[in-house]
Design a protein around this motif. Structure first.
Motif, PDB file in Angstrom:
ATOM      1  N   LEU A  30      18.846   1.176  -8.116  1.00  0.00           N
ATOM      2  CA  LEU A  30      20.060   0.546  -7.585  1.00  0.00           C
ATOM      3  C   LEU A  30      20.235   0.792  -6.089  1.00  0.00           C
ATOM      4  O   LEU A  30      20.802  -0.041  -5.374  1.00  0.00           O
ATOM      5  CB  LEU A  30      21.289   1.059  -8.347  1.00  0.00           C
ATOM      6  CG  LEU A  30      21.486   0.525  -9.770  1.00  0.00           C
ATOM      7  CD1 LEU A  30      22.645   1.234 -10.449  1.00  0.00           C
ATOM      8  CD2 LEU A  30      21.730  -0.990  -9.747  1.00  0.00           C
ATOM      9  N   THR A  31      19.776   1.935  -5.617  1.00  0.00           N
ATOM     10  CA  THR A  31      19.942   2.285  -4.204  1.00  0.00           C
ATOM     11  C   THR A  31      18.747   1.892  -3.346  1.00  0.00           C
ATOM     12  O   THR A  31      18.650   2.302  -2.188  1.00  0.00           O
ATOM     13  CB  THR A  31      20.181   3.803  -4.056  1.00  0.00           C
ATOM     14  OG1 THR A  31      19.067   4.510  -4.643  1.00  0.00           O
ATOM     15  CG2 THR A  31      21.462   4.223  -4.737  1.00  0.00           C
ATOM     16  N   GLY A  32      17.848   1.083  -3.920  1.00  0.00           N
ATOM     17  CA  GLY A  32      16.671   0.712  -3.148  1.00  0.00           C
ATOM     18  C   GLY A  32      15.809   1.911  -2.821  1.00  0.00           C
ATOM     19  O   GLY A  32      15.382   2.095  -1.689  1.00  0.00           O
ATOM     20  N   HIS A  33      15.596   2.760  -3.853  1.00  0.00           N
ATOM     21  CA  HIS A  33      14.813   3.997  -3.701  1.00  0.00           C
ATOM     22  C   HIS A  33      15.460   4.931  -2.683  1.00  0.00           C
ATOM     23  O   HIS A  33      14.883   5.287  -1.653  1.00  0.00           O
ATOM     24  CB  HIS A  33      13.355   3.677  -3.320  1.00  0.00           C
ATOM     25  CG  HIS A  33      12.636   2.911  -4.376  1.00  0.00           C
ATOM     26  ND1 HIS A  33      12.606   1.543  -4.402  1.00  0.00           N
ATOM     27  CD2 HIS A  33      11.951   3.317  -5.483  1.00  0.00           C
ATOM     28  CE1 HIS A  33      11.922   1.127  -5.458  1.00  0.00           C
ATOM     29  NE2 HIS A  33      11.520   2.191  -6.141  1.00  0.00           N
ATOM     30  N   TRP A  34      16.710   5.300  -3.011  1.00  0.00           N
ATOM     31  CA  TRP A  34      17.500   6.276  -2.255  1.00  0.00           C
ATOM     32  C   TRP A  34      17.688   5.834  -0.806  1.00  0.00           C
ATOM     33  O   TRP A  34      17.609   6.652   0.121  1.00  0.00           O
ATOM     34  CB  TRP A  34      16.857   7.666  -2.345  1.00  0.00           C
ATOM     35  CG  TRP A  34      16.561   8.066  -3.750  1.00  0.00           C
ATOM     36  CD1 TRP A  34      15.327   8.143  -4.335  1.00  0.00           C
ATOM     37  CD2 TRP A  34      17.494   8.414  -4.786  1.00  0.00           C
ATOM     38  NE1 TRP A  34      15.430   8.518  -5.654  1.00  0.00           N
ATOM     39  CE2 TRP A  34      16.740   8.684  -5.970  1.00  0.00           C
ATOM     40  CE3 TRP A  34      18.889   8.512  -4.823  1.00  0.00           C
ATOM     41  CZ2 TRP A  34      17.351   9.039  -7.165  1.00  0.00           C
ATOM     42  CZ3 TRP A  34      19.488   8.870  -6.022  1.00  0.00           C
ATOM     43  CH2 TRP A  34      18.727   9.140  -7.176  1.00  0.00           C
ATOM     44  N   PHE A  35      17.928   4.541  -0.636  1.00  0.00           N
ATOM     45  CA  PHE A  35      18.280   3.936   0.655  1.00  0.00           C
ATOM     46  C   PHE A  35      17.190   4.079   1.717  1.00  0.00           C
ATOM     47  O   PHE A  35      17.465   3.886   2.900  1.00  0.00           O
ATOM     48  CB  PHE A  35      19.585   4.541   1.202  1.00  0.00           C
ATOM     49  CG  PHE A  35      20.735   4.438   0.248  1.00  0.00           C
ATOM     50  CD1 PHE A  35      21.387   3.228   0.055  1.00  0.00           C
ATOM     51  CD2 PHE A  35      21.160   5.550  -0.472  1.00  0.00           C
ATOM     52  CE1 PHE A  35      22.453   3.131  -0.831  1.00  0.00           C
ATOM     53  CE2 PHE A  35      22.228   5.451  -1.367  1.00  0.00           C
ATOM     54  CZ  PHE A  35      22.879   4.239  -1.545  1.00  0.00           C
ATOM     55  N   GLY A  36      15.971   4.440   1.308  1.00  0.00           N
ATOM     56  CA  GLY A  36      14.951   4.606   2.349  1.00  0.00           C
ATOM     57  C   GLY A  36      13.522   4.453   1.869  1.00  0.00           C
ATOM     58  O   GLY A  36      12.592   4.873   2.569  1.00  0.00           O
ATOM     59  N   GLY A  37      13.329   3.877   0.690  1.00  0.00           N
ATOM     60  CA  GLY A  37      11.965   3.713   0.187  1.00  0.00           C
ATOM     61  C   GLY A  37      11.342   5.010  -0.285  1.00  0.00           C
ATOM     62  O   GLY A  37      10.140   5.238  -0.098  1.00  0.00           O
ATOM     63  N   ALA A  70       0.827  -1.205   0.000  1.00  0.00           N
ATOM     64  CA  ALA A  70       0.000   0.000   0.000  1.00  0.00           C
ATOM     65  C   ALA A  70       0.864   1.259   0.000  1.00  0.00           C
ATOM     66  O   ALA A  70       0.550   2.245  -0.677  1.00  0.00           O
ATOM     67  CB  ALA A  70      -0.926  -0.001   1.212  1.00  0.00           C
ATOM     68  N   TYR A  71       1.971   1.227   0.770  1.00  0.00           N
ATOM     69  CA  TYR A  71       2.860   2.399   0.790  1.00  0.00           C
ATOM     70  C   TYR A  71       3.478   2.632  -0.579  1.00  0.00           C
ATOM     71  O   TYR A  71       3.523   3.769  -1.070  1.00  0.00           O
ATOM     72  CB  TYR A  71       3.958   2.223   1.827  1.00  0.00           C
ATOM     73  CG  TYR A  71       4.996   3.327   1.759  1.00  0.00           C
ATOM     74  CD1 TYR A  71       4.755   4.565   2.330  1.00  0.00           C
ATOM     75  CD2 TYR A  71       6.199   3.142   1.065  1.00  0.00           C
ATOM     76  CE1 TYR A  71       5.683   5.591   2.245  1.00  0.00           C
ATOM     77  CE2 TYR A  71       7.133   4.154   0.964  1.00  0.00           C
ATOM     78  CZ  TYR A  71       6.873   5.372   1.559  1.00  0.00           C
ATOM     79  OH  TYR A  71       7.790   6.386   1.446  1.00  0.00           O
ATOM     80  N   ALA A  72       3.983   1.565  -1.200  1.00  0.00           N
ATOM     81  CA  ALA A  72       4.608   1.695  -2.513  1.00  0.00           C
ATOM     82  C   ALA A  72       3.606   2.223  -3.538  1.00  0.00           C
ATOM     83  O   ALA A  72       3.929   3.087  -4.360  1.00  0.00           O
ATOM     84  CB  ALA A  72       5.180   0.362  -2.963  1.00  0.00           C
ATOM     85  N   ALA A  73       2.364   1.706  -3.474  1.00  0.00           N
ATOM     86  CA  ALA A  73       1.337   2.156  -4.422  1.00  0.00           C
ATOM     87  C   ALA A  73       1.026   3.632  -4.223  1.00  0.00           C
ATOM     88  O   ALA A  73       0.857   4.382  -5.188  1.00  0.00           O
ATOM     89  CB  ALA A  73       0.078   1.315  -4.254  1.00  0.00           C
ATOM     90  N   GLY A  74       0.968   4.058  -2.967  1.00  0.00           N
ATOM     91  CA  GLY A  74       0.687   5.465  -2.697  1.00  0.00           C
ATOM     92  C   GLY A  74       1.857   6.359  -3.066  1.00  0.00           C
ATOM     93  O   GLY A  74       1.670   7.449  -3.627  1.00  0.00           O
ATOM     94  N   ALA A  75       3.082   5.903  -2.765  1.00  0.00           N
ATOM     95  CA  ALA A  75       4.266   6.711  -3.069  1.00  0.00           C
ATOM     96  C   ALA A  75       4.453   6.889  -4.564  1.00  0.00           C
ATOM     97  O   ALA A  75       4.979   7.923  -5.015  1.00  0.00           O
ATOM     98  CB  ALA A  75       5.506   6.064  -2.463  1.00  0.00           C
ATOM     99  N   ARG A  76       4.030   5.907  -5.349  1.00  0.00           N
ATOM    100  CA  ARG A  76       4.171   6.002  -6.812  1.00  0.00           C
ATOM    101  C   ARG A  76       3.178   6.988  -7.433  1.00  0.00           C
ATOM    102  O   ARG A  76       3.237   7.247  -8.633  1.00  0.00           O
ATOM    103  CB  ARG A  76       3.985   4.621  -7.453  1.00  0.00           C
ATOM    104  CG  ARG A  76       5.208   3.725  -7.341  1.00  0.00           C
ATOM    105  CD  ARG A  76       5.128   2.564  -8.309  1.00  0.00           C
ATOM    106  NE  ARG A  76       6.376   1.836  -8.350  1.00  0.00           N
ATOM    107  CZ  ARG A  76       6.598   0.697  -7.677  1.00  0.00           C
ATOM    108  NH1 ARG A  76       5.631   0.177  -6.922  1.00  0.00           N
ATOM    109  NH2 ARG A  76       7.767   0.085  -7.771  1.00  0.00           N
ATOM    110  N   GLN A  77       2.293   7.538  -6.628  1.00  0.00           N
ATOM    111  CA  GLN A  77       1.372   8.565  -7.138  1.00  0.00           C
ATOM    112  C   GLN A  77       2.032   9.943  -7.170  1.00  0.00           C
ATOM    113  O   GLN A  77       1.416  10.915  -7.602  1.00  0.00           O
ATOM    114  CB  GLN A  77       0.121   8.631  -6.246  1.00  0.00           C
ATOM    115  CG  GLN A  77      -0.689   7.352  -6.185  1.00  0.00           C
ATOM    116  CD  GLN A  77      -1.255   6.959  -7.531  1.00  0.00           C
ATOM    117  OE1 GLN A  77      -1.620   7.807  -8.349  1.00  0.00           O
ATOM    118  NE2 GLN A  77      -1.344   5.651  -7.776  1.00  0.00           N
TER     119      GLN A  77
END
Length: 253
Positions: free
Chosen positions: A140-147, A68-75
Motif C-alpha cells: 500500500l505504501t509503495g514499498h515503504w515510500f521508497g522502493g 533489475a533493481y526490483a529483482a535484486g531487492a526481492r532476493q
C-alpha cells in the motif's frame, strides 16, 4: 445401534483431551514477551536494517525504478532468516525451561508435548498474521515510500499473500518445533542430545546430496514448490514426535 454412543464417547474424550492441553497452552503464553512481543521487535529491527541497507544502495546511484533493481531487492531474505533463528531458540526454551514446572504441576508428558505443539502452532498463526499485515502495508505504501523490499521478497512469495501465509505459518511452526525437539533432547541426554541430532541431520543431508548429485539437473527441473510444504509438514510432525519421545524418559530438573 452403537454408532451414536461411540460418537458421543469419542467427542467426550476429545473434550477431555483439550481440557488437559489448555493449561499447558496457558502456561506457555504466560511468557507473552518471548512468544509475541520479541518476534515483533525482531521484525521491526529487521525492517529498519533492511531499509537502511537498501537506502545506502540507492544513494550509491542505483535507479530504483528499474526491473533489475526490483529483482535484486526481492532476493533479500533478511526478515525470514532473522526471525527463524529466534523462533528456534524460543522452541528450545519453551520445552527446556517450562517442562519442569509443568511436570511439577501434574501435567503428563504426553499432554505437555501436545500442548507445546498447540502453542507453537498458535504462535505461528500470530507470526503469519503479522507478516500478511506487513506485506499489505508494504504494498500500500509503495514499498515503504521508497522502493524498499522487505516482505515482498522471493523467499516469501514475491508479493503473493497466500504464498506468504503458507511459508510464514509452516516455516514458523517448523522452527519452533525443531527448537522444541532440541530442548527435549537436552532434557533427556544433556548436551549430547542436541549434538547427536545435529550430527545425524548433517549426515542425512550429506547422504541425500551425494545421492542426488548425479541426477541433480533432472531433480531441479522437476522441482515443485509444494515439495517444500510437504517436507515442512513432515519435519514438523517428526519434531513433535521426537519431542514426546525424548520427554517420555527425561528427568524433571
Amino acid at each position: 445401534m452403537t454408532t451414536a454412543p461411540l460418537t458421543a464417547r469419542s467427542r467426550s474424550e476429545e473434550v477431555r483431551a483439550a481440557s488437559r492441553i489448555a493449561p499447558v497452552v496457558r502456561l506457555h503464553f504466560a511468557r507473552r514477551l518471548n512468544l509475541l512481543l520479541v518476534p515483533l521487535f525482531v521484525i521491526g529491527v529487521t525492517l529498519v536494517v533492511s531499509i537502511v541497507i537498501q537506502l545506502a544502495i540507492q544513494r550509491a546511484g542505483v535507479d530504483v525504478g528499474t526491473v533489475a533493481y526490483a529483482a535484486g531487492a526481492r532476493q533479500n531474505p533478511g526478515v525470514a532468516w532473522a526471525l527463524s533463528g529466534y523462533l528456534v531458540a524460543t522452541g528450545v526454551a519453551s520445552v527446556a525451561s517450562t517442562f519442569p514446572l509443568a511436570a511439577a504441576l501434574g501435567t503428563t508428558r504426553r499432554d505437555f508435548a501436545l500442548g507445546t505443539a498447540a502453542t507453537h502452532a498458535l504462535t505461528a498463526v500470530f507470526v503469519t498474521a503479522v507478516f500478511v499485515g506487513m506485506l499489505g502495508l508494504e504494498l500500500l505504501t509503495g514499498h515503504w515510500f521508497g522502493g524498499f523490499y522487505v516482505f515482498d521478497v522471493n523467499v516469501l512469495g514475491a508479493g503473493d499473500p497466500l504464498v506468504l501465509a503458507v511459508v510464514a505459518f509452516l516455516g514458523s511452526w517448523l522452527a519452533l518445533s525443531i527448537g522444541g525437539a532440541f530442548g527435549a533432547a537436552w532434557l533427556r541426554f544433556g548436551p549430547r542430545g542436541p549434538l547427536a541430532i545435529s550430527v545425524t541431520a548433517v549426515a542425512v543431508i550429506a547422504v541425500v546430496v551425494l545421492v542426488t548429485v548425479p541426477s541433480f539437473a533432472a531433480v531441479a527441473e522437476a522441482f515443485r514448490p509444494w515439495w517444500l510444504a510437504v517436507a515442512a509438514v513432515g519435519l514438523t510432525g517428526l519434531s513433535i514426535a521426537g519431542t514426546f519421545g525424548f520427554l517420555r524418559r527425561a528427568s524433571v530438573r
